[in-house]
Design a protein around this motif. Structure first.
Motif, short mmCIF file in Angstrom:
data_model
loop_
_atom_site.label_atom_id
_atom_site.label_comp_id
_atom_site.label_asym_id
_atom_site.label_seq_id
_atom_site.Cartn_x
_atom_site.Cartn_y
_atom_site.Cartn_z
N ALA A 86 -7.41 -7.94 -3.86
CA ALA A 86 -6.99 -6.65 -3.31
C ALA A 86 -7.87 -6.24 -2.14
N ALA B 34 0.79 -1.23 0.00
CA ALA B 34 0.00 0.00 0.00
C ALA B 34 0.83 1.28 0.00
N ALA C 127 -4.04 2.63 -5.76
CA ALA C 127 -4.77 1.39 -5.52
C ALA C 127 -5.35 0.79 -6.79
N VAL D 75 -2.63 -0.73 -9.07
CA VAL D 75 -2.12 -1.99 -8.52
C VAL D 75 -3.16 -3.09 -8.68
N ARG D 76 -4.40 -2.77 -8.36
CA ARG D 76 -5.48 -3.76 -8.47
C ARG D 76 -5.59 -4.28 -9.90
N VAL E 146 -3.69 -2.78 -0.65
CA VAL E 146 -3.36 -1.66 -1.53
C VAL E 146 -3.75 -0.35 -0.87
#
Length: 206
Positions: A83, A26, A70, A73-74, A66
């Motif tokens: 996630a 995160a 976010a 990344v997801r 995350v």
């Protein structure tokens, strides 16, 4: 292969449910210059490298916490449902740990959680498997490298709520672990250095 997966031996000697994997990804990477989860090593984002390591170690289920970037990344995850968004992730690792353990608590079965960090691309599945070996709901263990404590950290399910309550700021479970006389250090220096990626210059070719 199933025989390589970290499992806890029950009283009868039969294999119990697998150890869960918790990947903390995160952070904003302020010193790094951006979220480390998105940084690439050998053309592959660090978040996918770490996820593959947890998978190779046999961790089930796996959750990826995350925060910064976010959605980016997801979108990289093969299963976006893995996630978990950490509210207050800006405050540090404590928020990520709380969110991750809360998510895993809803999953029946795992007796422990193996907490791994996204910025440890040179920590292999062999390290994770060694730390998770023989896990029980009461296990408290972590990897060490030539006697220096590092990651991953194995947290027995019995302690998840207690750890989540104590986790805060950038210290994560550090304060809680410091009170545990039963903390087992698992030497992994023969398998690697456990070094992390702190700055972009730490990555080859930078």
């Amino acid at each position: 292969m199933a025989e390589n997966r970290p499992r806890a031996a029950g009283a009868s000697g039969a294999a119990a449910e697998p150890v869960a994997g918790l990947l903390l990804a995160a952070g904003a990477g302020r010193r790094f210059g951006g979220p480390k989860a998105l940084a690439e090593l050998d053309g592959r984002p660090l978040v996918l490298r770490a996820l593959a390591t947890l998978d190779a170690a046999g961790c089930r289920p796996v959750r990826v916490v995350v925060g910064a970037a976010a959605e980016q990344v997801r979108a990289l995850l093969p299963e976006p449902g893995q996630a978990v968004f950490a509210e207050g992730w800006e405050s540090g690792m404590g928020a990520s740990l709380k969110a991750g353990l809360a998510a895993l608590s809803a999953a029946p079965g795992p007796v422990a959680a193996l907490v791994h960090l996204v910025d440890l691309p040179w920590v292999g599945a062999d390290v994770l498997t060694r730390v998770a070996a023989g896990a029980t709901a009461e296990t408290v263990a972590r990897a060490s490298y030539e006697g220096v404590p590092g990651h991953p950290v194995l947290l027995g399910r019995r302690w998840w709520a207690e750890i989540a309550e104590s986790a805060q700021g950038d210290r994560g479970a550090r304060d809680w672990l410091s009170t545990r006389p039963d903390l087992k250090l698992v030497e992994c220096g023969d398998l690697g250095s456990g070094r992390d990626v702190d700055r972009r210059a730490d990555l080859p070719g930078r």
